[in-house]
Enzyme design. Structure first.
Site, PDB file in Angstrom:
ATOM      1  CD  GLU A 177     -19.584  -2.655   8.364  1.00 51.03           C
ATOM      2  OE1 GLU A 177     -18.944  -1.869   7.640  1.00 51.03           O
ATOM      3  OE2 GLU A 177     -19.771  -3.855   8.063  1.00 51.03           O
ATOM      4  CE  LYS A 209      -4.295   1.548   2.149  1.00 48.71           C
ATOM      5  NZ  LYS A 209      -5.305   1.266   3.179  1.00 48.71           N
ATOM      6  NE  ARG A 260     -21.897  -3.143   4.292  1.00 48.18           N
ATOM      7  CZ  ARG A 260     -20.799  -3.657   3.751  1.00 48.18           C
ATOM      8  NH1 ARG A 260     -19.624  -3.411   4.282  1.00 48.18           N
ATOM      9  NH2 ARG A 260     -20.867  -4.447   2.705  1.00 48.18           N
TER      10      ARG A 260
END
Length: 642
Positions: free
Chosen positions: A377, A292, A405
């Site tokens: 979540e 990344k 969610r």
């Protein structure tokens, strides 16, 4: 980074001569493979230059430059379907698919989205913004192609963080036994799944995806179909040999042909492996390891910081500083640390949004009481429910758009049982450049229908702090929803004072018109109140409502106006109308809030203007309703405006 990407005043065609010739993947596929590393260097430089001016997501895109090039080089996009999970890593994809010149408009009003969007380009096979949806969508597309007799590749690119969500595993579990032409690419950008890769694993990936191995593997299965014992033995031998040379084959157990891990920055290996895997018509998974922030030193060193950025100086990486006022997120973070100091039962929970939700200091100071559950979540909310069952005081820090969610868990696991869980709901209302996928437009509508839940909306930073403490001390489920960014710049000061539940306040006395403001719209409401000599009430609580205050204002004013940064449908204004109807009070009502559309990205100020929720827009709507009433339209009759 090469010097030519910093401080180079030449036109783009001079700085990026190869990239400037790529207006579609078809142009890319005409390049000799030997030129692809040069293209990757130019694409990475263009990405850094572009995002340094507009802001946006940076580190994730830098990590998939080579993978993006290889995918479009090997696949026949857009006929082959390419789906990017979450989508914040799709900037290189946008640049290569005809949107290079529009990158200057990224995340701006009228510009291109920060995420893949079907209406924006035929190369955006699926609109995303929330994580872990790519495999499910890809399975659907692969099944559809199979049903229609169409031969095409369907590829889902999912990051290791997104793979941790239950939905991704649900899709893998479903897809494995199906005879689908489906490729899942696991972009492992944290080295969290496998050891470092190199020439040996790259060679193995080519070998295991090649025709010889595949034909032997499939041929053996056919030949041994009638000899189950020998076939089982051969299967065990194959898994044993692969297990000796590469990571655990969980994906094989799910029914996928697993290849990798390979170096996600090695274009020759990527291209060769993808070509081999393109010939396979079974569910398969390619594991690539990427870095990344690759190619930009500040992002490599701080990939979390450079995940999402404001405009920055390319030469130093220094980002543009925001204003000095505390944000609501920072107010929450400070409050949580103070609450934890006073009460050892306080537990902080977040679904992969530590920095975004303001939990960094809490995590550092109270590591044993901090839980980042990843992109999960549903688990976050039920984890909190379990903690509450045992006398803990869990605080779930979650964005409004992500609370959607976990709605089932909010209803059944927390509120149905009346458990003592505090929800700190950030990014409620409009969110600006992140657009419709991240807007917190619906939380008041979908939460206020749930029994046992206290719902609060602060009008400023001080009130936010007091509401959080009120929620924590309330012996049941309670939710505080607050907007992105700063409020009025008020100093919150020390102390953990609470508010009386269900009690609003009149902030300005006026005549004729009563403005009932919920949360962030109190500030423009006060300005409109001054202009129209209207009464202004800070309602504070969406549930329970201050019904006596509503009745009093309706009895003494001809027009009742509700204001909220939430969808009008089912929101706080609807709650007020229900109170008036239940009590048999007839009065003209105007409900102002977010319209019944998904709003594209723009600045928060532009979005408020578009919705008519800035002071000028509110005043215009209220004047029109008042003039209509004064002109002889039926008076004390319940009505709704938009």
């Amino acid at each position: 980074m090469p010097d030519r990407f910093q401080g180079d005043s030449r036109p783009a065609a001079g700085r990026y001569p190869l990239l400037s010739t790529i207006d579609a993947p078809a142009d890319l596929r005409r390049l000799p493979e030997a030129e692809l590393p040069v293209l990757a260097q130019e694409l990475r430089g263009f990405l850094i230059e572009s995002v340094s001016r507009t802001g946006g997501h940076l580190a994730a895109g830098l990590g998939v430059v080579e993978l993006t090039i290889a995918l479009h080089y090997v696949l026949d996009t857009p006929d082959d379907r390419l789906i990017w999970d979450v989508g914040h890593q799709a900037y290189p994809h946008k640049i290569l698919t005809g949107r290079r010149e529009r990158m200057a408009t990224l995340r701006q009003k009228g510009g291109i989205s920060g995420f893949p969007k079907r209406s924006e380009s035929p190369y955006d096979s699926f609109g995303v913004g929330h994580s872990s949806t790519s495999i499910s969508a890809a399975v659907g597309m692969a099944v559809a192609a199979q049903r229609k007799g169409e031969r095409r590749d369907v590829v889902a690119v999912i990051g290791d963080g997104s793979l941790g969500a239950g939905m991704a595993f649900e899709a893998l579990n479903h897809a494995g036994p199906l005879d689908l032409d489906l490729l899942v690419i696991l972009n492992d950008n944290k080295m969290s799944i496998s050891p470092p890769v190199g020439a040996i694993s790259g060679h193995l990936a080519r070998l295991l995806s090649g025709k010889l191995y595949t034909s032997v593997r499939e041929g053996s299965k056919s030949a041994l179909r009638g000899l189950p014992q020998i076939r089982e033995l051969m299967g065990r031998w194959e898994e044993h040999m692969k297990g000796m040379l590469m990571p655990s084959t969980l994906f094989e157990e799910l029914g996928f042909n697993y290849i990798g891990p390979i170096d996600g920055h090695d274009i020759p290996t990527l291209v060769a492996t993808l070509r081999n895997m393109k010939t396979m018509v079974v569910p398969r998974l390619l594991h690539v390891v990427t870095q990344k922030g690759r190619g930009y030193e500040p992002a490599e060193g701080q990939p979390v910081t450079y995940h999402g950025v404001t405009p920055f100086d390319r030469s130093t990486g220094a980002m543009r500083k925001s204003g000095g006022a505390l944000t609501y997120t920072q107010v929450f973070g400070q409050w949580l640390c103070e609450a934890a100091e006073r009460d050892p039962r306080v537990i902080g929970i977040t679904p992969a949004m530590c920095e975004g939700s303001g939990l960094s200091d809490f995590a550092a100071r109270f590591p044993e009481r901090y839980f980042d559950v990843g992109i999960a979540e549903q688990h976050a909310v039920t984890l909190a429910a379990g903690l509450a069952c045992e006398g803990m005081k869990p605080v779930v820090a979650i964005y409004s758009t992500f609370l959607q969610r976990a709605y089932d868990q909010l209803v059944h696991d927390v509120c149905l049982q009346g458990l003592d869980v505090t929800f700190a709901v950030d990014r409620a209302g409009l969110v600006g450049a992140d657009g419709a996928t991240h807007a917190g437009s619906f939380d008041l509508s979908f939460t206020r229908a749930v029994p046992n839940l206290v719902i609060m909306a602060p009008s400023d930073e001080v009130e936010c702090r007091r509401m959080l403490q009120t929620a924590l001390e309330h012996p049941g489920p309670a939710l505080v929803r607050y907007p992105r960014g700063s409020g009025r710049g008020l100093a919150t000061g020390p102390g953990l004072e609470t508010l009386p539940i269900g009690v609003g306040e009149v902030r300005r006395e006026g005549r004729g018109i009563a403005l009932l403001a919920f949360g962030s719209l109190l500030t423009p409401a006060l300005a409109v109140g001054e202009a129209l000599d209207a009464t202004v009430a800070n309602m504070r609580f969406v549930k329970p409502l201050d019904e006596d205050l509503i009745e009093e204002l309706a009895a003494t004013h001809e027009l009742v106006v509700t204001l909220e940064e939430n969808a009008v449908a089912g929101g706080a204004g609807s709650a007020v109308a229900e109170v008036l109807a239940r009590r048999g009070i007839l009065v003209r009502c105007l409900h102002l809030g977010l319209p019944d559309v998904f709003l594209d990205q723009a600045s928060p100020e532009e979005q408020l203007v578009a919705c008519g929720l800035d002071a000028a827009g509110i005043e215009t709507s209220v004047r029109a309703a008042w003039e209509s009433l004064s002109a002889g339209a039926p008076g004390r009759v319940a009505a709704a405006g938009g």
